[in-house]
Design a protein around this motif. Structure first.
Motif, PDB file in Angstrom:
ATOM      1  N   THR A 345       1.134  -1.182   0.256  1.00 39.52           N
ATOM      2  CA  THR A 345      -0.162   0.048   0.155  1.00 39.52           C
ATOM      3  C   THR A 345       0.749   1.416  -0.051  1.00 39.52           C
ATOM      4  O   THR A 345       1.910   1.348   0.749  1.00 39.52           O
ATOM      5  CB  THR A 345      -0.756   0.082   1.309  1.00 39.52           C
ATOM      6  N   ARG A 346       0.594   2.238  -1.015  1.00 38.74           N
ATOM      7  CA  ARG A 346       1.440   3.446  -0.922  1.00 38.74           C
ATOM      8  C   ARG A 346       0.122   4.594  -0.546  1.00 38.74           C
ATOM      9  O   ARG A 346      -0.782   4.432  -1.096  1.00 38.74           O
ATOM     10  CB  ARG A 346       2.133   3.738  -2.155  1.00 38.74           C
ATOM     11  N   LEU A 347       0.827   5.361   0.234  1.00 37.31           N
ATOM     12  CA  LEU A 347      -0.140   6.824   0.356  1.00 37.31           C
ATOM     13  C   LEU A 347      -0.176   7.519  -0.925  1.00 37.31           C
ATOM     14  O   LEU A 347      -1.501   7.876  -1.090  1.00 37.31           O
ATOM     15  CB  LEU A 347       0.584   7.798   1.415  1.00 37.31           C
ATOM     16  N   SER A 348       0.540   7.538  -1.738  1.00 35.51           N
ATOM     17  CA  SER A 348       0.329   8.284  -3.144  1.00 35.51           C
ATOM     18  C   SER A 348      -0.734   7.750  -4.099  1.00 35.51           C
ATOM     19  O   SER A 348      -1.277   8.287  -4.698  1.00 35.51           O
ATOM     20  CB  SER A 348       1.913   8.238  -3.896  1.00 35.51           C
ATOM     21  N   THR A 349      -0.752   6.228  -3.614  1.00 40.03           N
ATOM     22  CA  THR A 349      -1.841   5.696  -4.784  1.00 40.03           C
ATOM     23  C   THR A 349      -3.288   6.044  -4.046  1.00 40.03           C
ATOM     24  O   THR A 349      -4.147   6.224  -4.832  1.00 40.03           O
ATOM     25  CB  THR A 349      -1.717   3.986  -4.506  1.00 40.03           C
ATOM     26  N   LEU A 350      -3.199   5.990  -2.919  1.00 37.41           N
ATOM     27  CA  LEU A 350      -4.698   6.473  -2.260  1.00 37.41           C
ATOM     28  C   LEU A 350      -4.940   7.633  -2.389  1.00 37.41           C
ATOM     29  O   LEU A 350      -6.085   8.273  -2.722  1.00 37.41           O
ATOM     30  CB  LEU A 350      -4.530   5.972  -0.916  1.00 37.41           C
ATOM     31  N   ASP A 351      -4.091   8.555  -2.384  1.00 34.13           N
ATOM     32  CA  ASP A 351      -4.384  10.060  -2.535  1.00 34.13           C
ATOM     33  C   ASP A 351      -3.845  10.605  -4.067  1.00 34.13           C
ATOM     34  O   ASP A 351      -4.526  11.859  -3.973  1.00 34.13           O
ATOM     35  CB  ASP A 351      -3.097  10.616  -1.532  1.00 34.13           C
TER      36      ASP A 351
END
Ligand SMILES: Cc1ncc(COP(=O)(O)O)c(C=O)c1O
Length: 392
Positions: A345-351
């Protein structure tokens, strides 16, 4: 590493290896009086044994070897201002040289201003041994502990795996492939080496990076990417762009201590967010953002340095909610992401890079020395960061 464990590290481990164990200090610990004391004890305890390696069969006289060796250690600040040197007798005994040789060497270092004798007490490293200091805008002193750890690690003759420092074994990389790749990139006539490249970075590479990021679910276009001199330059650009002296910056605790040192030189107040196996400790983060109103949060979602843990989705989701609510930017350092064997999981993917600036590179998978890194951010931010890159 909890302070309580420092004692355990100290017991029976040679100074050079203890340095490795200190590499994962928390931002608070790295500058704490406890660590400084520990460090001094470490040096003093081991100094007589390890201060210098002398070679009696060298053509350089032993006195010169001692003078050169100590001068180097003082200028590199491995021996710091105010530290007491081993007594003449002790130095002579541990280095198997005559006391007269040590007296001569110490006297020369006093003459040259590197040492100061104190009657009845011994010889001390001079406080101003590096000459008159010009006034500089950057104060390196707050990063002294970080620099000390870095220098010590760099000086290790027979390095163990220095994963905490981010230096992986060269055998993990493919030297042959790199040589082939570099030769091909330079090309036959090298004409492209006669011009400045594209300021934002080689566009075919940025195109590839767009594809690479898309595989992690991060949707970008080529204009959102800036190539950098390793991940370090990406971090540098972000820090210099956002941080004013006194700003609070949150960091993983423990975390990548080099960034801590740099942030301190910029006058940031760094506050550690305890790291759990699933990412930042959410209740601590919640209370820290309420108390401190940070500007940035440096964190790692994948293969966090030094714990090797990943952020889980629920934690990442909550971290982003807090960033939105409390209006801070997250810098997602993905220096090791390509080494992850599975789905992460990457923050950049979610955001999708609204509140997150993504920094990554190829020091861990291709070559640390090619200094190849990049950042990805939203369009408006990239424009400013590119201007900053152009200026520096
Ligand atoms: C977490 C982390 N971020 C950034 C860097 C810097 O990477 P680079 O060598 O590409 O500048 C490192 C290097 O070890 C690292 O461990």
């Amino acid at each position: 590493m909890p302070i309580s464990k420092l004692k355990a590290v100290e017991v029976g481990i040679p100074a050079s290896e203890s340095v490795v164990n200190l590499l994962s200090l928390s931002p608070l610990q790295v500058n704490s009086p406890c660590v400084t004391r520990f460090r001094l004890r470490l040096l003093m305890a081991n100094a007589p044994m390890r201060l210098l390696t002398l070679n009696p069969s060298d053509t350089l006289p032993l006195t010169d070897q001692i003078v050169d060796g100590l001068r180097k250690r003082i200028t590199q600040r491995a021996l710091r201002a105010g530290m007491r040197l081993p007594s003449i007798r002790h130095f002579a005994k541990t280095h198997q040289v005559s006391a007269a040789t040590v007296v001569q060497a110490y006297d020369r270092l006093v003459e040259d201003g590197y040492l100061v004798p104190r009657r009845g007490s011994g010889f001390y490293v001079a406080r101003n041994s590096r000459g008159r200091k010009l006034r500089s805008r950057i104060d390196l002193a707050p990063a002294e502990d970080t620099l000390w750890i870095l220098r010590s690690a760099l000086q290790q003759q027979h390095p163990v795996i220095r994963a905490g420092a981010g230096w992986l074994p060269p055998s993990w990389l493919d030297g042959k492939l790199i040589v082939q790749g570099v030769s091909r990139a330079v090309g036959k006539d090298g004409s492209h080496l006669l011009e400045y490249g594209e300021p934002q970075g080689f566009s075919p590479l940025r195109k590839q990076l767009v594809h690479k990021l898309a595989k992690s679910g991060i949707k970008t276009d080529i204009d959102q990417i800036i190539t950098t001199h390793g991940v370090s330059q990406a971090i540098d650009l972000v820090c210099r762009y956002f941080i004013h002296p006194g700003d609070v910056v949150l960091v993983d605790d423990p975390g990548y201590y080099v960034t801590f040192g740099y942030l301190k030189t910029l006058g940031a107040t760094i506050v550690g967010v305890p790291r759990t196996p699933d990412g930042p400790d959410l209740s601590a983060l919640e209370s820290l953002v309420t108390t401190h109103q940070p500007k940035l949060f440096f964190t790692m979602s994948v293969l966090h340095n030094p714990t090797g843990t990943d952020m889980n989705q629920a934690t990442a989701h909550r971290v982003l909610q807090l960033a939105e609510k409390r209006n801070f930017i997250i810098v997602e350092d993905d220096a090791y992401g390509d080494l992850h064997p599975g789905v992460a999981t990457r923050l950049s993917t979610l955001d999708q890079l609204q509140r997150v600036v993504y920094v990554s590179g190829f020091s861990k998978t291709v070559s640390p020395d090619l200094r190849s890194g990049f950042l990805a951010a939203r369009h408006d931010l990239v424009q400013d960061l590119l201007d900053l890159k152009l200026l520096s």
